[in-house]
Design a protein around this motif. Structure first.
Motif, PDB file in Angstrom:
ATOM      1  N   GLY A 184      -4.620   9.279 -20.789  1.00 25.38           N
ATOM      2  CA  GLY A 184      -5.223   8.002 -20.554  1.00 25.38           C
ATOM      3  C   GLY A 184      -4.574   6.840 -20.297  1.00 25.38           C
ATOM      4  N   GLY A 185      -4.648   6.176 -18.607  1.00 25.59           N
ATOM      5  CA  GLY A 185      -3.644   4.808 -18.334  1.00 25.59           C
ATOM      6  C   GLY A 185      -3.722   4.792 -17.143  1.00 25.59           C
ATOM      7  N   MET A 186      -3.228   3.613 -16.364  1.00 25.00           N
ATOM      8  CA  MET A 186      -3.415   3.939 -15.258  1.00 25.00           C
ATOM      9  C   MET A 186      -2.389   4.511 -13.440  1.00 25.00           C
ATOM     10  SD  MET A 186      -5.538   1.137 -14.335  1.00 25.00           S
ATOM     11  CE  MET A 186      -6.485   0.210 -15.020  1.00 25.00           C
ATOM     12  N   VAL A 187      -3.050   4.975 -13.173  1.00 26.42           N
ATOM     13  CA  VAL A 187      -2.867   5.003 -11.939  1.00 26.42           C
ATOM     14  C   VAL A 187      -3.049   4.980 -10.230  1.00 26.42           C
ATOM     15  CG1 VAL A 187      -4.832   7.153 -11.760  1.00 26.42           C
ATOM     16  CG2 VAL A 187      -2.041   8.306 -10.935  1.00 26.42           C
ATOM     17  N   ILE A 188      -1.949   5.060  -9.998  1.00 26.56           N
ATOM     18  CA  ILE A 188      -2.135   4.708  -8.535  1.00 26.56           C
ATOM     19  C   ILE A 188      -2.635   5.636  -7.356  1.00 26.56           C
ATOM     20  CG2 ILE A 188      -0.764   3.891  -6.720  1.00 26.56           C
ATOM     21  CD1 ILE A 188       0.148   1.567  -8.531  1.00 26.56           C
ATOM     22  N   ALA A 189      -3.139   6.073  -6.752  1.00 22.94           N
ATOM     23  CA  ALA A 189      -3.577   6.727  -5.340  1.00 22.94           C
ATOM     24  C   ALA A 189      -3.294   6.610  -4.292  1.00 22.94           C
ATOM     25  CB  ALA A 189      -5.092   7.520  -5.710  1.00 22.94           C
ATOM     26  N   HIS A 190      -1.818   6.990  -3.742  1.00 22.24           N
ATOM     27  CA  HIS A 190      -2.260   6.872  -2.325  1.00 22.24           C
ATOM     28  C   HIS A 190      -3.046   7.480  -1.111  1.00 22.24           C
ATOM     29  CE1 HIS A 190       1.863   4.724  -3.456  1.00 22.24           C
ATOM     30  NE2 HIS A 190       1.403   5.192  -4.166  1.00 22.24           N
ATOM     31  N   SER A 191      -3.781   7.337  -0.895  1.00 25.35           N
ATOM     32  CA  SER A 191      -4.996   7.472  -0.437  1.00 25.35           C
ATOM     33  C   SER A 191      -5.439   6.838   0.816  1.00 25.35           C
ATOM     34  CB  SER A 191      -5.846   8.017  -1.356  1.00 25.35           C
ATOM     35  OG  SER A 191      -6.540   6.705  -1.647  1.00 25.35           O
ATOM     36  N   ILE A 192      -5.090   6.068   1.427  1.00 35.13           N
ATOM     37  CA  ILE A 192      -5.832   5.474   2.326  1.00 35.13           C
ATOM     38  C   ILE A 192      -4.775   5.577   3.593  1.00 35.13           C
ATOM     39  CG2 ILE A 192      -6.729   3.008   3.275  1.00 35.13           C
ATOM     40  CD1 ILE A 192      -6.847   2.543  -0.175  1.00 35.13           C
ATOM     41  N   PRO A 193      -5.459   5.641   4.809  1.00 36.49           N
ATOM     42  CA  PRO A 193      -4.274   6.306   6.367  1.00 36.49           C
ATOM     43  C   PRO A 193      -3.835   4.821   6.254  1.00 36.49           C
ATOM     44  CG  PRO A 193      -5.821   7.711   5.860  1.00 36.49           C
ATOM     45  CD  PRO A 193      -6.982   6.803   4.945  1.00 36.49           C
ATOM     46  N   GLU A 194      -3.192   4.533   6.600  1.00 36.20           N
ATOM     47  CA  GLU A 194      -2.420   2.782   7.171  1.00 36.20           C
ATOM     48  C   GLU A 194      -2.918   2.182   7.937  1.00 36.20           C
ATOM     49  OE1 GLU A 194      -0.581  -0.553   7.236  1.00 36.20           O
ATOM     50  OE2 GLU A 194      -0.500   0.934   5.645  1.00 36.20           O
ATOM     51  N   GLU A 195      -3.479   3.116   9.392  1.00 30.79           N
ATOM     52  CA  GLU A 195      -4.971   3.008  10.205  1.00 30.79           C
ATOM     53  C   GLU A 195      -5.465   2.199  10.230  1.00 30.79           C
ATOM     54  OE1 GLU A 195      -4.777   7.121  10.369  1.00 30.79           O
ATOM     55  OE2 GLU A 195      -2.941   6.176  10.431  1.00 30.79           O
ATOM     56  N   VAL A 196      -6.718   2.798   9.220  1.00 29.82           N
ATOM     57  CA  VAL A 196      -7.600   2.469   8.367  1.00 29.82           C
ATOM     58  C   VAL A 196      -7.806   1.357   7.836  1.00 29.82           C
ATOM     59  CG1 VAL A 196      -9.173   2.936   6.233  1.00 29.82           C
ATOM     60  CG2 VAL A 196      -8.631   4.786   8.227  1.00 29.82           C
ATOM     61  N   VAL A 197      -6.610   1.107   6.915  1.00 32.02           N
ATOM     62  CA  VAL A 197      -6.262  -0.557   6.411  1.00 32.02           C
ATOM     63  C   VAL A 197      -6.389  -1.193   7.866  1.00 32.02           C
ATOM     64  CG1 VAL A 197      -4.475  -1.867   5.192  1.00 32.02           C
ATOM     65  CG2 VAL A 197      -4.906   0.722   4.338  1.00 32.02           C
ATOM     66  N   LYS A 198      -5.045  -0.711   8.565  1.00 26.10           N
ATOM     67  CA  LYS A 198      -5.546  -1.962   9.901  1.00 26.10           C
ATOM     68  C   LYS A 198      -7.032  -2.091  10.391  1.00 26.10           C
ATOM     69  CE  LYS A 198      -0.469  -1.056  10.888  1.00 26.10           C
ATOM     70  NZ  LYS A 198      -0.152  -0.297  12.112  1.00 26.10           N
ATOM     71  N   SER A 199      -8.042  -0.754  10.864  1.00 26.49           N
ATOM     72  CA  SER A 199      -8.952  -1.832  10.884  1.00 26.49           C
ATOM     73  C   SER A 199     -10.287  -2.014  10.368  1.00 26.49           C
ATOM     74  CB  SER A 199      -9.369  -0.302  12.168  1.00 26.49           C
ATOM     75  OG  SER A 199      -9.362   0.791  11.236  1.00 26.49           O
ATOM     76  N   THR A 200      -9.597  -1.985   9.208  1.00 24.25           N
ATOM     77  CA  THR A 200     -10.576  -2.786   8.434  1.00 24.25           C
ATOM     78  C   THR A 200     -10.052  -4.440   8.182  1.00 24.25           C
ATOM     79  OG1 THR A 200     -10.960  -0.826   7.150  1.00 24.25           O
ATOM     80  CG2 THR A 200     -11.337  -2.380   6.419  1.00 24.25           C
ATOM     81  N   ILE A 201      -8.838  -4.034   8.054  1.00 20.63           N
ATOM     82  CA  ILE A 201      -8.726  -5.874   8.126  1.00 20.63           C
ATOM     83  C   ILE A 201      -9.236  -6.379   9.414  1.00 20.63           C
ATOM     84  CG2 ILE A 201      -6.303  -6.935   8.138  1.00 20.63           C
ATOM     85  CD1 ILE A 201      -5.330  -5.699   6.473  1.00 20.63           C
ATOM     86  N   ALA A 202      -9.034  -5.732  10.369  1.00 20.98           N
ATOM     87  CA  ALA A 202      -9.221  -6.235  11.373  1.00 20.98           C
ATOM     88  C   ALA A 202     -11.016  -6.864  12.328  1.00 20.98           C
ATOM     89  CB  ALA A 202      -8.897  -5.469  13.066  1.00 20.98           C
ATOM     90  N   ASN A 203     -11.834  -5.859  11.287  1.00 17.77           N
ATOM     91  CA  ASN A 203     -12.937  -6.243  11.995  1.00 17.77           C
ATOM     92  C   ASN A 203     -13.843  -7.696  10.905  1.00 17.77           C
ATOM     93  OD1 ASN A 203     -15.687  -5.793  10.236  1.00 17.77           O
ATOM     94  ND2 ASN A 203     -15.850  -3.947  11.018  1.00 17.77           N
ATOM     95  N   PRO A 204     -14.515  -8.181  11.910  1.00 14.53           N
ATOM     96  CA  PRO A 204     -14.601  -9.023  11.619  1.00 14.53           C
ATOM     97  C   PRO A 204     -15.438  -9.987   9.982  1.00 14.53           C
ATOM     98  CG  PRO A 204     -15.773  -8.921  13.234  1.00 14.53           C
ATOM     99  CD  PRO A 204     -14.577  -7.807  13.268  1.00 14.53           C
ATOM    100  N   ASP A 205     -16.026  -8.623  10.001  1.00 14.77           N
ATOM    101  CA  ASP A 205     -17.164  -9.115   8.869  1.00 14.77           C
ATOM    102  C   ASP A 205     -16.343  -8.282   7.720  1.00 14.77           C
ATOM    103  OD1 ASP A 205     -19.470  -9.124  10.124  1.00 14.77           O
ATOM    104  OD2 ASP A 205     -19.770  -6.819  10.051  1.00 14.77           O
ATOM    105  N   VAL A 206     -15.157  -8.640   7.379  1.00 19.99           N
ATOM    106  CA  VAL A 206     -14.623  -8.014   6.090  1.00 19.99           C
ATOM    107  C   VAL A 206     -13.476  -9.027   5.321  1.00 19.99           C
ATOM    108  CG1 VAL A 206     -13.247  -6.685   5.699  1.00 19.99           C
ATOM    109  CG2 VAL A 206     -14.396  -5.781   7.032  1.00 19.99           C
ATOM    110  N   ILE A 207     -14.268  -9.419   4.078  1.00 18.51           N
ATOM    111  CA  ILE A 207     -13.294 -10.716   3.642  1.00 18.51           C
ATOM    112  C   ILE A 207     -11.869  -9.541   3.124  1.00 18.51           C
ATOM    113  CG2 ILE A 207     -13.854 -11.725   1.029  1.00 18.51           C
ATOM    114  CD1 ILE A 207     -16.865 -11.686   1.707  1.00 18.51           C
ATOM    115  N   ILE A 208     -11.072 -10.535   2.542  1.00 16.87           N
ATOM    116  CA  ILE A 208      -9.705  -9.994   1.661  1.00 16.87           C
ATOM    117  C   ILE A 208      -9.789 -10.574   0.725  1.00 16.87           C
ATOM    118  CG2 ILE A 208      -7.128  -9.677   1.966  1.00 16.87           C
ATOM    119  CD1 ILE A 208      -8.749  -8.465   4.912  1.00 16.87           C
TER     120      ILE A 208
END
Length: 334
Positions: A184-208
């Motif tokens: 048991g313990g904390m694990v990080i998963a490198h699972s989100i494509p960078e272009e998806v991070v960018k397009s999501t940030i750019a979406n006007p409905d999305v809070i950060i």
């Protein structure tokens, strides 16, 4: 708030009596000024669809937002992120409760744009649905949780080597995964494509949002670096959105999401006469996150002053010791 589930609750359905008990306790909390109802559906895979709708009904009585980590992550039907989002949008439509979908990229991965399309369509139909992400291409959670049951590699499109063990920073193998899962313990998963991070940030409905969890300096850098990363990397360096738009996503948007359930937020997230003086003074030319997956507790650069309720808590970049001007926030106490 505590973090359910207890004992075997993640792996069995709630009985009608237990659902009744949950509703009573949730409504008791909302009557005392709770600011909404949190759902970790990915952590309670056995929760029935009916149970979810019942909890939404309780929230709806108080017009309290339901903040939901949806049931499935990833791309594989029938347990896809699309199906999981559909479940909670339908619960919101049936019950009338407001819905807030938490960290959409950490559930949708490459299908996040489809989820955002569904959310914007639900909003066009008059449903009260909001959404948030953190500005990183990696997730973090407990390795022993139900999230890592079954074929997560196939669903998420990643492998063991995309997982990083927080304590040591090492990348995992199948053998290490199985050992750590028992421990048991904390694990990080490198699972989100960078272009998806960018397009999501750019979406006007999305809070950060930050979704931060730190324990003794170990954790995911989002707990420390989210907003300075947004303003430094994605606003200044990559010009994904304007500074004005970046500030909107981390101030007025979250305040507006909360102000109906907790009117105190009508005085937050904005600079105006009579508003709470919660103010961060930063240098837009220099602000940048320094927290990394290996050193997640490193302070950001370029933040000169932070005021909470008009009291300085960061002075010329240094933390002021033993000053605690923050106040707890409640909704309407009935």
């Amino acid at each position: 708030g505590g973090f359910a589930p207890l004992a075997d609750a993640a792996y069995r359905e709630a009985t009608p009596g237990e659902i009744e008990q949950l509703r009573k306790e949730i409504e008791y909390g909302l009557a005392r000024g709770g600011v909404g109802v949190g759902f970790g559906l990915m952590y309670t895979p056995a929760a029935s669809h009916w149970e979810i709708i019942e909890m939404f009904r309780s929230a709806a009585k108080y017009n309290a937002p339901c903040y939901v980590h949806i049931r499935y992550a990833g791309l594989k039907e029938p347990n896809s992120c699309i199906a999981a989002l559909g479940e909670v949008i339908s619960a919101a439509a049936v019950s009338g409760a407001p819905l807030h979908v938490v960290h959409v990229t950490s559930i949708g991965f490459s299908q996040t744009p489809m989820m955002l399309q569904m959310i914007s369509e639900a909003r066009l139909r008059g449903l009260d649905v909001t959404v948030e992400c953190y500005p990183y291409p990696a997730t973090q959670t407990l390795i022993e949780s139900a999230v890592y049951d079954g074929d997560w590699r196939g669903s998420w499109g990643i492998d063991y080597s995309d997982l990083q063990w927080i304590e040591t920073g090492e990348r995992l193998t199948e053998k290490m995964f199985n050992e750590y899962r028992k421990k048991g313990g904390m694990v990080i998963a490198h699972s989100i494509p960078e272009e998806v991070v960018k397009s999501t940030i750019a979406n006007p409905d999305v809070i950060i949002a930050s979704d931060g969890m730190m324990s003794e300096g170990k954790g995911h850098p989002r707990g420390v670096g989210s907003f300075s990363r947004l303003l430094g990397k994605y606003v200044r360096e990559e010009k994904i959105i304007t500074l004005q738009e970046g500030l909107r996503k981390i101030t007025i948007m979250p305040a507006r999401r909360l102000e109906e359930i907790a009117p105190v937020f009508k005085n937050k997230g904005r600079i105006s006469v009579g508003a709470d003086a919660d103010i961060t003074i930063f240098d837009p030319e220099n602000i940048i996150d320094q927290a990394t997956y290996e050193e997640p507790a490193k302070y950001s650069k370029g933040i000169r002053y932070v005021l909470v309720n008009g009291i300085i808590v960061v002075d010329e970049g240094a933390l002021v010791e033993n000053v605690y001007p923050g106040k707890g926030v409640r909704g309407v106490v009935r």
